[in-house]
Design a protein around this motif. Structure first.
Motif, short mmCIF file in Angstrom:
data_model
loop_
_atom_site.label_atom_id
_atom_site.label_comp_id
_atom_site.label_asym_id
_atom_site.label_seq_id
_atom_site.Cartn_x
_atom_site.Cartn_y
_atom_site.Cartn_z
N GLU A 93 0.83 -1.21 0.00
CA GLU A 93 0.00 0.00 0.00
C GLU A 93 0.86 1.26 0.00
O GLU A 93 0.58 2.22 -0.72
CB GLU A 93 -0.92 -0.02 1.22
N ILE A 94 1.95 1.24 0.79
CA ILE A 94 2.85 2.40 0.80
C ILE A 94 3.52 2.57 -0.55
O ILE A 94 3.67 3.70 -1.05
CB ILE A 94 3.90 2.23 1.92
N ALA A 95 3.90 1.48 -1.18
CA ALA A 95 4.52 1.55 -2.51
C ALA A 95 3.57 2.17 -3.53
O ALA A 95 4.00 2.96 -4.39
CB ALA A 95 4.94 0.16 -2.96
N THR A 96 2.27 1.84 -3.42
CA THR A 96 1.29 2.43 -4.33
C THR A 96 1.23 3.94 -4.15
O THR A 96 1.18 4.70 -5.13
CB THR A 96 -0.11 1.83 -4.08
N LEU A 97 1.24 4.40 -2.90
CA LEU A 97 1.20 5.83 -2.64
C LEU A 97 2.47 6.51 -3.14
O LEU A 97 2.43 7.62 -3.71
CB LEU A 97 1.01 6.09 -1.15
N GLU A 98 3.60 5.87 -2.93
CA GLU A 98 4.89 6.49 -3.31
C GLU A 98 5.07 6.59 -4.81
O GLU A 98 5.93 7.35 -5.27
CB GLU A 98 6.03 5.70 -2.68
N GLU A 99 4.28 5.85 -5.58
CA GLU A 99 4.35 5.98 -7.03
C GLU A 99 3.92 7.37 -7.50
O GLU A 99 4.28 7.80 -8.60
CB GLU A 99 3.47 4.93 -7.70
N TRP A 100 3.15 8.07 -6.67
CA TRP A 100 2.59 9.35 -7.08
C TRP A 100 3.24 10.55 -6.41
O TRP A 100 2.95 11.70 -6.76
CB TRP A 100 1.09 9.36 -6.78
N GLY A 101 4.10 10.31 -5.44
CA GLY A 101 4.75 11.45 -4.82
C GLY A 101 5.37 11.08 -3.47
O GLY A 101 5.41 9.90 -3.09
N ALA A 244 -7.07 13.98 -9.72
CA ALA A 244 -8.12 13.00 -10.05
C ALA A 244 -7.51 11.69 -10.54
O ALA A 244 -7.98 10.60 -10.17
CB ALA A 244 -9.05 13.59 -11.10
N ARG A 245 -6.47 11.78 -11.36
CA ARG A 245 -5.83 10.55 -11.85
C ARG A 245 -5.20 9.76 -10.72
O ARG A 245 -5.31 8.52 -10.66
CB ARG A 245 -4.76 10.90 -12.90
N ALA A 246 -4.54 10.47 -9.81
CA ALA A 246 -3.90 9.79 -8.69
C ALA A 246 -4.94 9.11 -7.80
O ALA A 246 -4.77 7.96 -7.39
CB ALA A 246 -3.08 10.80 -7.88
N GLU A 247 -6.03 9.80 -7.48
CA GLU A 247 -7.10 9.22 -6.65
C GLU A 247 -7.63 7.93 -7.28
O GLU A 247 -7.77 6.90 -6.61
CB GLU A 247 -8.24 10.21 -6.48
N ALA A 248 -7.94 8.01 -8.58
CA ALA A 248 -8.52 6.85 -9.26
C ALA A 248 -7.54 5.69 -9.32
O ALA A 248 -7.91 4.52 -9.09
CB ALA A 248 -8.96 7.25 -10.67
N ALA A 249 -6.27 5.99 -9.59
CA ALA A 249 -5.27 4.93 -9.71
C ALA A 249 -5.02 4.25 -8.36
O ALA A 249 -4.90 3.02 -8.29
CB ALA A 249 -3.97 5.51 -10.27
#
Length: 864
Positions: A93-101, A244-249
């Motif tokens: 889950e942390i890795a998913t968040l770190e993909e965006w910033g 919006a893209r980050a939220e959806a992804a």
């Protein structure tokens, strides 16, 4: 008439001069206004006050909403926020968040601060090196985070709310113990950029590093700890498309995470809804002021028509049609109303700027003052419609009154109604006013209830006035002159009774309703709860230590009553197979769907509960069952047999509603919206919650403080909440709310006082001739003052009785149906309000009467 007036307009002009293009009605109206606005002070004040209230409230609401939107990233602590309870995010889950910033994590929980001088509950906030992503952390003395949180030997540093320093008699540099860890208080905390996310704090803030929190040993399986992950997006700032893209992804990549997601565009949706709700309340208060002021408008217009009788008669004798006469004076009235509207708009538009200048530095909510054209236009429209609705009828009466009738109208008023065209105009203006109120309302049902209540109040007050006049007409005539005159004045033609009862009745009803609400809220907080509620709540008791902790409480308070239950936190995911995001719940029940809720499991029916539908499980069932609060179930559309899914510790648990319970929440005992069967959470890590209720003879301040300190010393992992302290925190919020309600409602009360003064002033002209005739016939000033005082006292007393009944009923509806509290008649405040209203009525009346009685009779006798 046209030639006469037009010739006068062009006096001295050459024969070839072009006639004026300004309509005759407008020219005559403006010419008469050259004499000034004498007599329209109350008219202007009523319109300006109501428009100012509506414009100011809507402008401030707009400024707060825009402030939240503008500062959303700072308030949220980043562009995106994901909150989990009980557990930390997984590496995936942390890795998913770190993909965006960049990602920053904040952990929050409650704990006990122990010092040599005592113990106190603290709100612990543990941050990492990246904090704060947005905004600025302000401390005194000013230190960088690296120095604040640095470890020195075995102790970690912290920033602390100055309230804790005062509560435990500490200073910056002193050391406290939280859990098993020593903490050095290196600086005082002055401002956190994301503080608004915390909601109501029951203890002062203690800001520490994440390493310090881990060293405290407070985080155990089932501990009530929240982990919030803030994401600072890589890319251009304030890019809504990227957001919006980050939220959806992120949602697509981690659909089962069970976290509560927020973005900078909805940093605090509940706060925004509360602002809108409170703005609606204040708008309705402003509308009340405007409608009450409308009565003042009607009184002022009637007085205006009365003063213009000679002019109207002259115009009609010269051949002016009735419609043109009405047009002339309607133009004047609406011009004056326009001045009042402009004054109200100017004051209302300035309100958010004044609020920002005076309180911007201390407000917990960011405010972005700006001119709000749409909100100001709506306020202006309210003012125009109110002026039309309340002025057309009294002006319309002048259309059909004969010239001789105009001169006679003062002593023998014509009872006929205005023509249908004017009544139709009144009806259209009222319909537009009501439609605008509903259209612009945040909660249209509340607006409809308000409209119904206002209409009922007007009708009932008219009935009261008519009834008083009928009774006064049928009563035997007293022999004494003063009482006979007072009684006659109540029902005489042109009596003050209808207008005075209406204006005074609305004011007293409002005052009594506010006093009832205020009294019941205070009683609920200061009288009922402390007598029934437990003395302490103990949270986060580890399962392995719960028996020892209960034994400790029995030893410390052998006379106390102890109750304990297992406790978890869960978030509703779906109801009857429908995701909670798609459910339209009743306003009173919607809060259950937002965020996480405390839940428990029980074999026996909890105390303070009564099954009202279905059956309680007698033994441990095979399937997962849940008992639901009956009122909330109704608001969510749930019934026995429905399926609910709740996310606990990251897992979705499905259960069937076995029964509905009626819960006595007022006792503050241990109870939950959802109680599950024991098999549902078999093997799940959790903590316990316990309460201790001390008898009155053992619940002294010293005893409670000593027990609190000993519990914090012996069981540092357990969070102890003294109920009196928690109630004080809630009471402080309620006090602010009550103060805001009183301040806002005072606008309507001021309008009522203005209308009352206007109603009395409108009748002074007729009273002037009465006084002159009576003084000529030998009446003394003392007898006339006594008669008028008795008249005003009769009207005030009768209206006060109505206000007490109507205000009490309104207070009962609001307290029981909206606030969901027990209602008790609180007499002191309402009786004081009614008494003050009577005194004000008599005082206002006599002040004007005294001025009348000081006039010389001769000038007025010549005009009779």
């Amino acid at each position: 008439m046209h030639g006469t007036v037009s010739g006068g307009d062009r006096e001295g002009a050459t024969p070839s001069a072009r006639p004026s293009r300004v309509p005759l009605v407008l020219r005559l109206a403006m010419r008469e206004l050259r004499g000034g606005l004498s007599g329209f002070g109350i008219f202007l004040a009523c319109i300006a006050l109501g428009v100012m209230a509506i414009a100011g409230v809507s402008s401030v609401s707009r400024a707060l909403t825009e402030g939240l939107a503008r500062e959303g990233r700072t308030l949220l602590g980043g562009d995106l926020s994901y909150r989990l309870i009980h557990r930390e995010a997984t590496p995936a889950e942390i890795a998913t968040l770190e993909e965006w910033g960049d990602v920053s994590v904040v952990a929050t929980m409650r704990g006990m601060a122990n010092a040599e001088t005592g113990a106190a509950l603290v709100e612990i906030k543990a941050v990492d090196e990246a904090y704060p992503i947005a905004g600025e952390l302000v401390t005194e003395p000013a230190l960088p985070p690296s120095e604040i949180f640095a470890r020195a030997g075995d102790a970690y540093g912290a920033a602390v709310d100055p309230v804790l320093l005062g509560r435990l008699d500490l200073e910056v540099g002193d050391t406290i113990r939280v859990g098993t860890q020593e903490i050095v208080l290196r600086t005082a905390l002055r401002s956190e950029p994301d503080k608004i996310q915390a909601g109501i704090d029951f203890g002062p803030r203690l800001l520490v590093s994440r390493e310090a929190l881990d060293a405290m040993g407070l985080i155990q399986p089932g501990s009530l700890v929240r982990f919030t992950y803030r994401v600072d997006l890589d890319g251009p700032p304030n890019d809504d498309a990227l957001l919006a893209r980050a939220e959806a992804a992120i949602q697509a990549a981690q659909p089962q995470a069970g976290w509560e997601a927020r973005s900078r565009l909805n940093a605090n949706p509940e706060l925004e809804r509360n602002i809108e709700r409170f703005a609606q309340f204040l708008t309705l208060v402003g509308l009340t002021a405007l409608i009450v002021g409308g009565v003042g408008v009607a009184n002022a217009v009637r007085g205006f028509v009365d003063r213009k009788r000679e002019s109207i008669a002259t115009l009609k004798s010269l051949g002016a049609p009735g419609g043109r006469v009405v047009g002339i004076y309607l133009t004047q009235v609406m011009t004056i109303a326009g001045i009042g509207i402009l004054i109200g708009l100017a004051l209302g538009a300035a309100m958010p700027f004044a609020l920002a200048a005076l309180l911007g530095a201390i407000l917990p909510i960011p405010i972005a003052p700006t001119l709000a054209p749409l909100e100001l236009a709506l306020a202006a429209l309210y003012g125009v419609l109110t002026a039309l609705a309340f002025s057309l009828a009294p002006l319309g009466r002048a259309h059909d009154i004969q010239v001789s009738g105009l001169f006679r109208d003062q002593i023998d008023p014509d009872r006929r109604f205005a023509r249908k065209r004017y009544l139709a105009g009144v009806a259209l203006a009222i319909a537009a006013l009501l439609g605008l109120s509903v259209f612009a309302a945040f909660d249209r049902m509340v607006a409809l209830i308000f409209i119904g209540a206002a209409a009922a109040a007007f009708v009932l007050l008219r009935v009261v006035a008519t009834g008083m006049m009928a009774i006064a007409r049928r009563l035997p005539r007293p022999r004494a002159a003063a009482p006979r005159l007072a009684l006659s004045n109540v029902h005489r033609p042109g009596a003050l009774t209808p207008s005075l009862v209406l204006s005074l009745g609305l004011g007293i009803t409002l005052l009594v309703a506010l006093a009832m609400i205020d009294g019941n809220m205070r009683r609920q907080l200061t009288e009922t709860l402390p007598g029934e509620a437990p003395s302490f709540f103990f949270v986060d008791i580890p399962s392995a230590e719960v028996d020892g902790f209960v034994d400790f409480l029995r030893a410390q308070a052998p006379q106390g009553e102890i109750e304990r239950v297992p406790m978890l936190r869960g978030r509703l995911v779906s109801l009857r197979g429908v995701p909670v995001e798609e459910i339209e719940a009743e306003p009173d029940a919607a809060w259950v769907l937002e965020g996480d809720r405390g839940i428990t499991y029980e074999t026996d029916l909890p105390e303070g509960s009564q099954v009202v539908a279905g059956e309680w499980w007698d033994e441990i069932p095979q399937e997962n069952l849940v008992s639901f609060d009956d009122e909330l179930a109704a608001g969510l559309g749930l019934s026995v047999g429905d399926e609910v899914v709740v996310n606990v510790l990251g897992r979705d648990i499905e259960a069937t509603i076995s029964n509905l319970r009626k819960v006595e929440w007022e006792s503050l005992g241990i109870n939950f919206v959802m109680v599950f069967s024991p098999n549902t959470f078999a093997g799940a890590p959790h903590s316990h919650l316990a309460t201790l209720a001390l008898p009155d003879d053992a619940a002294s301040e010293a005893t409670e403080v000593a027990l609190l300190r000993e519990a914090a010393r012996t069981y540092p992992m357990v969070t102890s909440v003294r109920v009196k302290d928690a109630l004080e925190a809630v009471n402080a919020v309620v006090e602010q709310l009550v103060l805001a309600i009183r301040g806002a409602s005072s606008i309507a009360v001021v309008a009522s006082v203005l209308v009352l003064a206007g109603a009395l002033a409108a009748g002074h002209r007729a009273r002037l001739y009465d006084a002159v005739v009576l003084k000529t016939l030998g009446a003394t000033r003392a007898k006339l003052v006594g008669a008028y005082a008795l008249e005003y006292g009769i009207l005030g007393l009768a209206t006060a009785v109505f206000g007490l009944v109507a205000g009490g009923l309104a207070g009962w509806v609001i307290v029981t149906q909206i606030m969901r509290l027990d209602f008790v008649m609180v007499w002191s405040g309402p009786l004081a309000a009614a008494a003050i209203a009577i005194v004000v009525t008599v005082t206002f009346g006599l002040v004007g009467t005294w001025r009348i009685l000081s006039q010389k009779p001769a000038p007025y006798l010549r005009t009779l």
